[in-house]
Design an enzyme around this catalytic site. Structure first.
Site, PDB file in Angstrom:
ATOM      1  N   TYR A   1       0.824  -1.222   0.000  1.00  0.00           N
ATOM      2  CA  TYR A   1       0.000   0.000   0.000  1.00  0.00           C
ATOM      3  C   TYR A   1       0.859   1.273   0.000  1.00  0.00           C
ATOM      4  O   TYR A   1       0.328   2.367   0.079  1.00  0.00           O
ATOM      5  CB  TYR A   1      -1.072  -0.020   1.088  1.00  0.00           C
ATOM      6  CG  TYR A   1      -0.637  -0.135   2.532  1.00  0.00           C
ATOM      7  CD1 TYR A   1       0.182   0.822   3.128  1.00  0.00           C
ATOM      8  CD2 TYR A   1      -1.107  -1.176   3.329  1.00  0.00           C
ATOM      9  CE1 TYR A   1       0.545   0.741   4.455  1.00  0.00           C
ATOM     10  CE2 TYR A   1      -0.751  -1.284   4.665  1.00  0.00           C
ATOM     11  CZ  TYR A   1       0.088  -0.313   5.222  1.00  0.00           C
ATOM     12  OH  TYR A   1       0.442  -0.407   6.540  1.00  0.00           O
TER      13      TYR A   1
ATOM     14  N   ARG B   1      -1.942  -5.521  16.253  1.00  0.00           N
ATOM     15  CA  ARG B   1      -2.392  -4.157  15.959  1.00  0.00           C
ATOM     16  C   ARG B   1      -3.289  -4.059  14.731  1.00  0.00           C
ATOM     17  O   ARG B   1      -4.074  -3.131  14.604  1.00  0.00           O
ATOM     18  CB  ARG B   1      -1.178  -3.246  15.757  1.00  0.00           C
ATOM     19  CG  ARG B   1      -0.389  -3.055  17.026  1.00  0.00           C
ATOM     20  CD  ARG B   1       0.929  -2.363  16.760  1.00  0.00           C
ATOM     21  NE  ARG B   1       1.638  -2.124  17.998  1.00  0.00           N
ATOM     22  CZ  ARG B   1       2.567  -2.944  18.503  1.00  0.00           C
ATOM     23  NH1 ARG B   1       2.896  -4.037  17.851  1.00  0.00           N
ATOM     24  NH2 ARG B   1       3.157  -2.663  19.648  1.00  0.00           N
TER      25      ARG B   1
HETATM   26  C1  HXC Z   1      -5.638   5.530  17.356  1.00  0.00           C
HETATM   27  C2  HXC Z   1      -3.622   5.557  18.508  1.00  0.00           C
HETATM   28  C3  HXC Z   1      -3.615   4.148  18.563  1.00  0.00           C
HETATM   29  C4  HXC Z   1      -4.700   3.434  17.967  1.00  0.00           C
HETATM   30  C5  HXC Z   1      -1.829   4.893  19.556  1.00  0.00           C
HETATM   31  N1  HXC Z   1      -2.511   5.965  19.131  1.00  0.00           N
HETATM   32  N2  HXC Z   1      -2.472   3.776  19.212  1.00  0.00           N
HETATM   33  N3  HXC Z   1      -4.618   6.244  17.916  1.00  0.00           N
HETATM   34  N4  HXC Z   1      -5.692   4.169  17.384  1.00  0.00           N
HETATM   35  N5  HXC Z   1      -4.769   2.116  17.974  1.00  0.00           N
HETATM   36  C6  HXC Z   1      -2.141   7.357  19.329  1.00  0.00           C
HETATM   37  C7  HXC Z   1      -2.186   7.731  20.817  1.00  0.00           C
HETATM   38  O1  HXC Z   1      -3.489   8.099  21.201  1.00  0.00           O
HETATM   39  C8  HXC Z   1      -1.230   8.908  20.881  1.00  0.00           C
HETATM   40  O2  HXC Z   1      -1.868  10.075  20.407  1.00  0.00           O
HETATM   41  C9  HXC Z   1      -0.176   8.560  19.857  1.00  0.00           C
HETATM   42  O3  HXC Z   1      -0.765   7.572  18.975  1.00  0.00           O
HETATM   43  C10 HXC Z   1       1.064   7.950  20.492  1.00  0.00           C
HETATM   44  O4  HXC Z   1       0.662   6.793  21.213  1.00  0.00           O
HETATM   45  P1  HXC Z   1       1.622   6.044  22.233  1.00  0.00           P
HETATM   46  O5  HXC Z   1       0.941   4.808  22.688  1.00  0.00           O
HETATM   47  O6  HXC Z   1       2.128   7.005  23.268  1.00  0.00           O
HETATM   48  O7  HXC Z   1       2.897   5.717  21.288  1.00  0.00           O
HETATM   49  P2  HXC Z   1       4.085   4.714  21.506  1.00  0.00           P
HETATM   50  O8  HXC Z   1       4.087   4.135  22.903  1.00  0.00           O
HETATM   51  O9  HXC Z   1       5.303   5.397  21.013  1.00  0.00           O
HETATM   52  O10 HXC Z   1       3.737   3.492  20.522  1.00  0.00           O
HETATM   53  C11 HXC Z   1       3.848   3.643  19.132  1.00  0.00           C
HETATM   54  C12 HXC Z   1       2.765   2.847  18.406  1.00  0.00           C
HETATM   55  C13 HXC Z   1       2.772   1.361  18.887  1.00  0.00           C
HETATM   56  C14 HXC Z   1       3.052   2.971  16.902  1.00  0.00           C
HETATM   57  C15 HXC Z   1       1.411   3.430  18.708  1.00  0.00           C
HETATM   58  O11 HXC Z   1       1.789   0.625  18.184  1.00  0.00           O
HETATM   59  C16 HXC Z   1       4.122   0.710  18.695  1.00  0.00           C
HETATM   60  O12 HXC Z   1       4.997   0.816  19.571  1.00  0.00           O
HETATM   61  N6  HXC Z   1       4.360   0.015  17.581  1.00  0.00           N
HETATM   62  C17 HXC Z   1       5.642  -0.656  17.244  1.00  0.00           C
HETATM   63  C18 HXC Z   1       5.469  -1.963  16.554  1.00  0.00           C
HETATM   64  C19 HXC Z   1       4.417  -2.046  15.469  1.00  0.00           C
HETATM   65  O13 HXC Z   1       3.562  -1.170  15.344  1.00  0.00           O
HETATM   66  N7  HXC Z   1       4.472  -3.121  14.716  1.00  0.00           N
HETATM   67  C20 HXC Z   1       3.553  -3.408  13.613  1.00  0.00           C
HETATM   68  C21 HXC Z   1       4.189  -3.094  12.309  1.00  0.00           C
HETATM   69  S1  HXC Z   1       3.222  -3.919  11.135  1.00  0.00           S
HETATM   70  P3  HXC Z   1      -1.883  11.460  21.259  1.00  0.00           P
HETATM   71  O14 HXC Z   1      -2.815  12.334  20.497  1.00  0.00           O
HETATM   72  O15 HXC Z   1      -2.353  11.092  22.627  1.00  0.00           O
HETATM   73  O16 HXC Z   1      -0.464  11.935  21.241  1.00  0.00           O
HETATM   74  C22 HXC Z   1       3.172  -3.130   9.714  1.00  0.00           C
HETATM   75  C23 HXC Z   1       2.473  -3.963   8.631  1.00  0.00           C
HETATM   76  C24 HXC Z   1       2.162  -3.210   7.397  1.00  0.00           C
HETATM   77  O17 HXC Z   1       3.613  -2.057   9.563  1.00  0.00           O
HETATM   78  C25 HXC Z   1       1.456  -3.993   6.314  1.00  0.00           C
HETATM   79  C26 HXC Z   1       0.611  -5.155   6.652  1.00  0.00           C
HETATM   80  C27 HXC Z   1       0.082  -5.893   5.449  1.00  0.00           C
HETATM   81  P1  NAP Z   2       7.124  -5.951  14.660  1.00  0.00           P
HETATM   82  O1  NAP Z   2       7.600  -7.261  15.150  1.00  0.00           O
HETATM   83  O2  NAP Z   2       6.234  -5.153  15.543  1.00  0.00           O
HETATM   84  O3  NAP Z   2       8.393  -5.102  14.245  1.00  0.00           O
HETATM   85  C1  NAP Z   2       8.532  -3.731  14.406  1.00  0.00           C
HETATM   86  C2  NAP Z   2       9.839  -3.485  15.110  1.00  0.00           C
HETATM   87  O4  NAP Z   2      10.134  -2.082  15.103  1.00  0.00           O
HETATM   88  C3  NAP Z   2       9.845  -3.915  16.570  1.00  0.00           C
HETATM   89  O5  NAP Z   2      10.958  -4.746  16.813  1.00  0.00           O
HETATM   90  C4  NAP Z   2       9.985  -2.616  17.358  1.00  0.00           C
HETATM   91  O6  NAP Z   2      10.754  -2.835  18.530  1.00  0.00           O
HETATM   92  C5  NAP Z   2      10.693  -1.737  16.350  1.00  0.00           C
HETATM   93  N1  NAP Z   2      10.473  -0.315  16.579  1.00  0.00           N
HETATM   94  C6  NAP Z   2       9.285   0.327  16.677  1.00  0.00           C
HETATM   95  N2  NAP Z   2       9.484   1.623  16.938  1.00  0.00           N
HETATM   96  C7  NAP Z   2      10.813   1.796  16.980  1.00  0.00           C
HETATM   97  C8  NAP Z   2      11.639   2.939  17.214  1.00  0.00           C
HETATM   98  N3  NAP Z   2      11.129   4.147  17.449  1.00  0.00           N
HETATM   99  N4  NAP Z   2      12.993   2.773  17.201  1.00  0.00           N
HETATM  100  C9  NAP Z   2      13.530   1.541  16.968  1.00  0.00           C
HETATM  101  N5  NAP Z   2      12.806   0.449  16.749  1.00  0.00           N
HETATM  102  C10 NAP Z   2      11.463   0.581  16.760  1.00  0.00           C
HETATM  103  O7  NAP Z   2       6.338  -6.128  13.291  1.00  0.00           O
HETATM  104  P2  NAP Z   2       6.723  -6.877  11.917  1.00  0.00           P
HETATM  105  O8  NAP Z   2       5.465  -7.406  11.389  1.00  0.00           O
HETATM  106  O9  NAP Z   2       7.860  -7.770  12.113  1.00  0.00           O
HETATM  107  O10 NAP Z   2       7.161  -5.657  10.990  1.00  0.00           O
HETATM  108  C11 NAP Z   2       8.483  -5.527  10.498  1.00  0.00           C
HETATM  109  C12 NAP Z   2       8.485  -4.682   9.239  1.00  0.00           C
HETATM  110  O11 NAP Z   2       7.755  -5.344   8.212  1.00  0.00           O
HETATM  111  C13 NAP Z   2       7.847  -3.316   9.380  1.00  0.00           C
HETATM  112  O12 NAP Z   2       8.552  -2.384   8.591  1.00  0.00           O
HETATM  113  C14 NAP Z   2       6.472  -3.520   8.811  1.00  0.00           C
HETATM  114  O13 NAP Z   2       5.889  -2.327   8.362  1.00  0.00           O
HETATM  115  C15 NAP Z   2       6.800  -4.451   7.682  1.00  0.00           C
HETATM  116  N6  NAP Z   2       5.693  -5.215   7.154  1.00  0.00           N
HETATM  117  C16 NAP Z   2       5.131  -6.201   7.899  1.00  0.00           C
HETATM  118  C17 NAP Z   2       4.106  -6.950   7.351  1.00  0.00           C
HETATM  119  C18 NAP Z   2       3.471  -8.068   8.100  1.00  0.00           C
HETATM  120  O14 NAP Z   2       2.491  -8.620   7.615  1.00  0.00           O
HETATM  121  N7  NAP Z   2       3.976  -8.471   9.250  1.00  0.00           N
HETATM  122  C19 NAP Z   2       3.644  -6.674   6.058  1.00  0.00           C
HETATM  123  C20 NAP Z   2       4.252  -5.646   5.333  1.00  0.00           C
HETATM  124  C21 NAP Z   2       5.276  -4.934   5.879  1.00  0.00           C
HETATM  125  P3  NAP Z   2      10.609  -1.929  19.862  1.00  0.00           P
HETATM  126  O15 NAP Z   2       9.171  -1.884  20.194  1.00  0.00           O
HETATM  127  O16 NAP Z   2      11.473  -2.652  20.853  1.00  0.00           O
HETATM  128  O17 NAP Z   2      11.176  -0.590  19.523  1.00  0.00           O
END
Ligand code: HXC
Ligand code: NAP
Length: 283
Positions: free
Chosen positions: A147, A199
């Protein structure tokens, strides 16, 4: 093709390398002979992953790093250089994401995802890029998703950020080629990981089933399939691939794009009826 020495003596930084796809790719790189630097925010997660990765025989440095913070990224680069002397590869894999109706997002919700994915990728690319320029070359690989070019509802911050990462990939592939730096991207479709599934596909809402049904191959990706693709793109054998984005999604995004692809659902009897009508009208 994946000889045990494919990545021998290459030092590879994997951001977000302590979990999910980053850890799986790092594991494969270790098996293929690389030195590893894995980095993410949570120290305990990174250190226990580093311990696991050492089982591959690789030399592994686990570092706590927040890619949103340039000084934290610089500390990571300095530590990697101090331990291994050079950095051959940067894998920008760290990401943040969640699903939400866009009208429910706050500016903070948009910013947190864009900061990790787009600004974080830029911070790492810049800091490592300067090292690579000084040392005479290197390779970068950015993990986006399909996307990045189609866009997607309900993940607008991620779609905007990944599109930006793809633009960085294509821009720098041209600009930094003169320094011997190759930059490519991989666009995975769905690969089950705890981080993504918790998520994007929380249980009980039928999201996972819908995702699988959209995929022509009718299955999710296997981590080793992605890890092998990444290993190839980083290896010297892929030395002429630059500025490319390789999709690995079982045909998913094309299925959504082709006008008539949904005719999969049309029963055989309907195809038969059409044939009869066509023959009749010809007569
Ligand atoms: C709406 C949300 C939300 C949610 C957080 N926020 N979660 N808003 N819906 N579900 C908002 C909060 O209200 C807050 O806004 C701001 O985001 C920051 O939230 P925090 O919880 O303080 O942030 P933080 O602790 O830094 O966490 C970051 C995060 C979290 C992105 C929200 O999910 C995370 O740590 N993710 C890391 C790993 C991850 O996401 N992995 C998946 C990647 S998969 P305000 O207004 O209060 O500031 C991927 C796949 C892609 O990318 C393709 C798939 C096919
Ligand atoms: P994941 O396990 O949640 O990986 C995300 C990683 O990013 C975590 O290890 C997290 O570790 C790290 N991270 C997040 N915020 C960070 C920050 N501020 N600084 C440093 N590290 C940070 O999810 P995943 O599915 O393996 O995703 C890996 C990659 O693949 C991502 O780029 C995602 O967009 C991509 N992707 C995934 C899928 C899928 O289906 N799984 C599909 C398409 C693309 P900490 O929380 O410890 O920081």
């Amino acid at each position: 093709m994946f000889r045990k020495d494919l990545l021998k003596d290459k030092t590879i930084i994997v951001t977000g390398g302590g979990t999910g796809l980053g850890k799986s790719m790092a594991t494969r790189f270790g098996e293929l002979g690389a030195n590893l630097v894995i980095a993410s925010r949570r120290e305990d997660v990174i250190q226990s992953a580093a311990e696991e990765l050492r089982q591959t025989g690789a030399d592994v440095l686990g570092l706590s790093c927040d890619v949103r913070k340039p000084h934290s990224v610089q500390d990571m680069v300095d530590a990697a250089k101090k331990k291994f002397g050079k950095i051959d590869v940067l894998l920008n894999n760290a990401a943040g994401n969640f699903i939400s109706p866009t009208e429910n997002l706050s500016p903070g919700g948009f910013k947190v995802v864009v900061d990790i994915v787009l600004n974080g990728t830029f911070n790492c690319t810049l800091a490592v890029g300067k090292e690579m320029i000084a040392q005479g070359g290197g390779t970068m690989l950015n993990i986006v998703t399909t996307y990045a070019w189609t866009g997607s509802g309900y993940v607008v911050p991620s779609a905007a950020a990944k599109a930006g990462v793809l633009a960085i990939t294509r821009s720098l592939a041209v600009e930094w080629a003169k320094y011997g730096i190759r930059i490519n991207a991989i666009a995975p479709g769905p690969f089950p990981t705890e981080g993504a599934w918790s998520r994007l596909a929380p249980p009980g809402f039928g999201i996972e089933k819908k995702m699988k049904n959209r995929i022509p191959l009718k299955r999710f990706g296997e981590h080793i399939e992605l890890a092998n693709l990444a290993s190839y793109l980083l290896s010297d054998g892929a030395g002429y691939i630059n500025g490319e984005v390789v999709t690995i999604d079982g045909g998913e995004w094309l299925k959504g794009a082709g006008e008539f692809n949904d005719l999969d659902r049309m029963p055989k009897i309907a195809w038969k009826a059409m044939e009869v009508m066509r023959k009749k009208s010809k007569k």
